[in-house]
Design an enzyme around this catalytic site. Sequence first.
Site, PDB file in Angstrom:
ATOM      1  N   GLN A  10      -5.770 -12.298 -50.097  1.00  0.00           N
ATOM      2  CA  GLN A  10      -6.293 -10.944 -49.992  1.00  0.00           C
ATOM      3  C   GLN A  10      -7.770 -10.911 -50.372  1.00  0.00           C
ATOM      4  O   GLN A  10      -8.208 -11.619 -51.277  1.00  0.00           O
ATOM      5  CB  GLN A  10      -5.491 -10.015 -50.900  1.00  0.00           C
ATOM      6  CG  GLN A  10      -5.438  -8.596 -50.407  1.00  0.00           C
ATOM      7  CD  GLN A  10      -4.278  -7.826 -51.006  1.00  0.00           C
ATOM      8  OE1 GLN A  10      -3.251  -8.393 -51.304  1.00  0.00           O
ATOM      9  NE2 GLN A  10      -4.452  -6.534 -51.175  1.00  0.00           N
ATOM     10  N   SER A  95      -2.553 -17.409 -52.987  1.00  0.00           N
ATOM     11  CA  SER A  95      -1.726 -16.230 -53.232  1.00  0.00           C
ATOM     12  C   SER A  95      -0.862 -15.936 -51.999  1.00  0.00           C
ATOM     13  O   SER A  95      -0.010 -16.744 -51.643  1.00  0.00           O
ATOM     14  CB  SER A  95      -2.598 -15.044 -53.636  1.00  0.00           C
ATOM     15  OG  SER A  95      -1.807 -13.970 -54.098  1.00  0.00           O
ATOM     16  N   LEU A  96      -1.084 -14.803 -51.306  1.00  0.00           N
ATOM     17  CA  LEU A  96      -0.261 -14.527 -50.116  1.00  0.00           C
ATOM     18  C   LEU A  96      -0.396 -15.633 -49.081  1.00  0.00           C
ATOM     19  O   LEU A  96       0.510 -15.854 -48.261  1.00  0.00           O
ATOM     20  CB  LEU A  96      -0.636 -13.178 -49.495  1.00  0.00           C
ATOM     21  CG  LEU A  96      -1.861 -13.149 -48.576  1.00  0.00           C
ATOM     22  CD1 LEU A  96      -1.494 -13.414 -47.118  1.00  0.00           C
ATOM     23  CD2 LEU A  96      -2.581 -11.834 -48.682  1.00  0.00           C
ATOM     24  N   ARG A 120       6.259  -7.509 -50.451  1.00  0.00           N
ATOM     25  CA  ARG A 120       5.472  -8.009 -51.583  1.00  0.00           C
ATOM     26  C   ARG A 120       4.302  -7.058 -51.877  1.00  0.00           C
ATOM     27  O   ARG A 120       4.033  -6.712 -53.021  1.00  0.00           O
ATOM     28  CB  ARG A 120       4.964  -9.421 -51.264  1.00  0.00           C
ATOM     29  CG  ARG A 120       4.210 -10.128 -52.397  1.00  0.00           C
ATOM     30  CD  ARG A 120       3.876 -11.540 -51.914  1.00  0.00           C
ATOM     31  NE  ARG A 120       3.204 -12.358 -52.916  1.00  0.00           N
ATOM     32  CZ  ARG A 120       1.891 -12.494 -53.035  1.00  0.00           C
ATOM     33  NH1 ARG A 120       1.077 -11.804 -52.229  1.00  0.00           N
ATOM     34  NH2 ARG A 120       1.365 -13.297 -53.941  1.00  0.00           N
ATOM     35  N   HIS A 206      -0.945 -10.943 -60.239  1.00  0.00           N
ATOM     36  CA  HIS A 206      -0.773 -12.230 -60.933  1.00  0.00           C
ATOM     37  C   HIS A 206      -0.884 -12.116 -62.448  1.00  0.00           C
ATOM     38  O   HIS A 206      -1.614 -12.853 -63.098  1.00  0.00           O
ATOM     39  CB  HIS A 206      -1.757 -13.271 -60.387  1.00  0.00           C
ATOM     40  CG  HIS A 206      -1.534 -13.578 -58.945  1.00  0.00           C
ATOM     41  ND1 HIS A 206      -0.423 -14.247 -58.491  1.00  0.00           N
ATOM     42  CD2 HIS A 206      -2.264 -13.264 -57.840  1.00  0.00           C
ATOM     43  CE1 HIS A 206      -0.480 -14.351 -57.173  1.00  0.00           C
ATOM     44  NE2 HIS A 206      -1.580 -13.746 -56.755  1.00  0.00           N
ATOM     45  N   GLN A 255       5.190 -16.990 -58.679  1.00  0.00           N
ATOM     46  CA  GLN A 255       3.800 -16.794 -58.254  1.00  0.00           C
ATOM     47  C   GLN A 255       3.335 -15.343 -58.443  1.00  0.00           C
ATOM     48  O   GLN A 255       2.158 -15.089 -58.682  1.00  0.00           O
ATOM     49  CB  GLN A 255       3.687 -17.201 -56.776  1.00  0.00           C
ATOM     50  CG  GLN A 255       2.268 -17.281 -56.247  1.00  0.00           C
ATOM     51  CD  GLN A 255       2.174 -16.703 -54.857  1.00  0.00           C
ATOM     52  OE1 GLN A 255       2.531 -15.555 -54.633  1.00  0.00           O
ATOM     53  NE2 GLN A 255       1.686 -17.493 -53.933  1.00  0.00           N
TER      54      GLN A 255
END
Length: 315
Positions: A10, A95-96, A120, A206, A255
């Site tokens: 992102q 991340s994603l 998510r 996170h 995660q």
Amino acid sequence: MAKAFVFPGQGSQAVGMGKALGEAFPQARAVYEEVDAALGAPLSKIMFEGPEAELTLTANAQPALMAVSLAAIRVLEAEAGLDLSRDAAFVAGHSLGEYSALAAAGALSIADTARLLRLRGQAMQAAVPVGAGAMAALIGVELDAARAIAEAAAEAEGAVCQVANDNGGGQIVVSGAKAAVEKAILIAKERGVKRAVPLPVSAPFHCALMQGAADAMREALATTTILAPKVPVVANVTASPIASPEDIRRLLVEQVTGTVRWRECVAHMAGAGVDKFVECGAGKVLTGLLKRIASEAKGINVGAPEDLDAYRAFV
């Protein structure tokens, strides 16, 4: 000459991303159509036309970035002869982007990945009331020092503050309760950190405040078909390769609240002999970070039709 294929997270989104790929190649169009169908909504229209505020919403940005990444992979397969199982030593994503990497490696279907990322994004946004959390970038600081700053801020405010991203090159992101992150910025400046700036994000990603989102992902992943990836996937949480569906499920849940150990992920791949990194999708954030982590390695981005010639020359 070993290659790794990496996938952005992102912040790399921009209105118009992936549009030229879709106009030029049916393989890219097919990915966008599959994602739209999976979500039951015209996400590709938001990707191509905006408005930017709608694209930036976490629940849209996450599946949209994956769509462009997978479109780039499908075009490389069709137009440049890419075979990931033959040509890639590793895949990894920020991340994603880890979901994009898993889809590229055949562990997840594109449709399931789109649905998981929509959920998510929604779950991360819902986990903390708007304005209650924050994130900040600390520039010019190493991991241990950043961790000490976050711990001091958390103790001072009696609230969550954790290292969310270790991006490499002295760029660390902290995340948590708004007051604690603001305290971390003050402590960082007192301790001589070069820059400490709040980030324009909609939630504190996170960190432990995302536990509600982690629970939602655990439930969703439990019923999702996950196959063994055809290429080793370097996981954000462990900075090491994972191969079993059970490990993939567990680490995707971890995660959500865990640190994205991107510096260590890249260092692991470089240490295993990777000297060429191909960033697939929107933007060039990971290619930029690469220079700070593995200066000997070379990186290239593929996100538009004009990138194909550069890719062919690169590989």
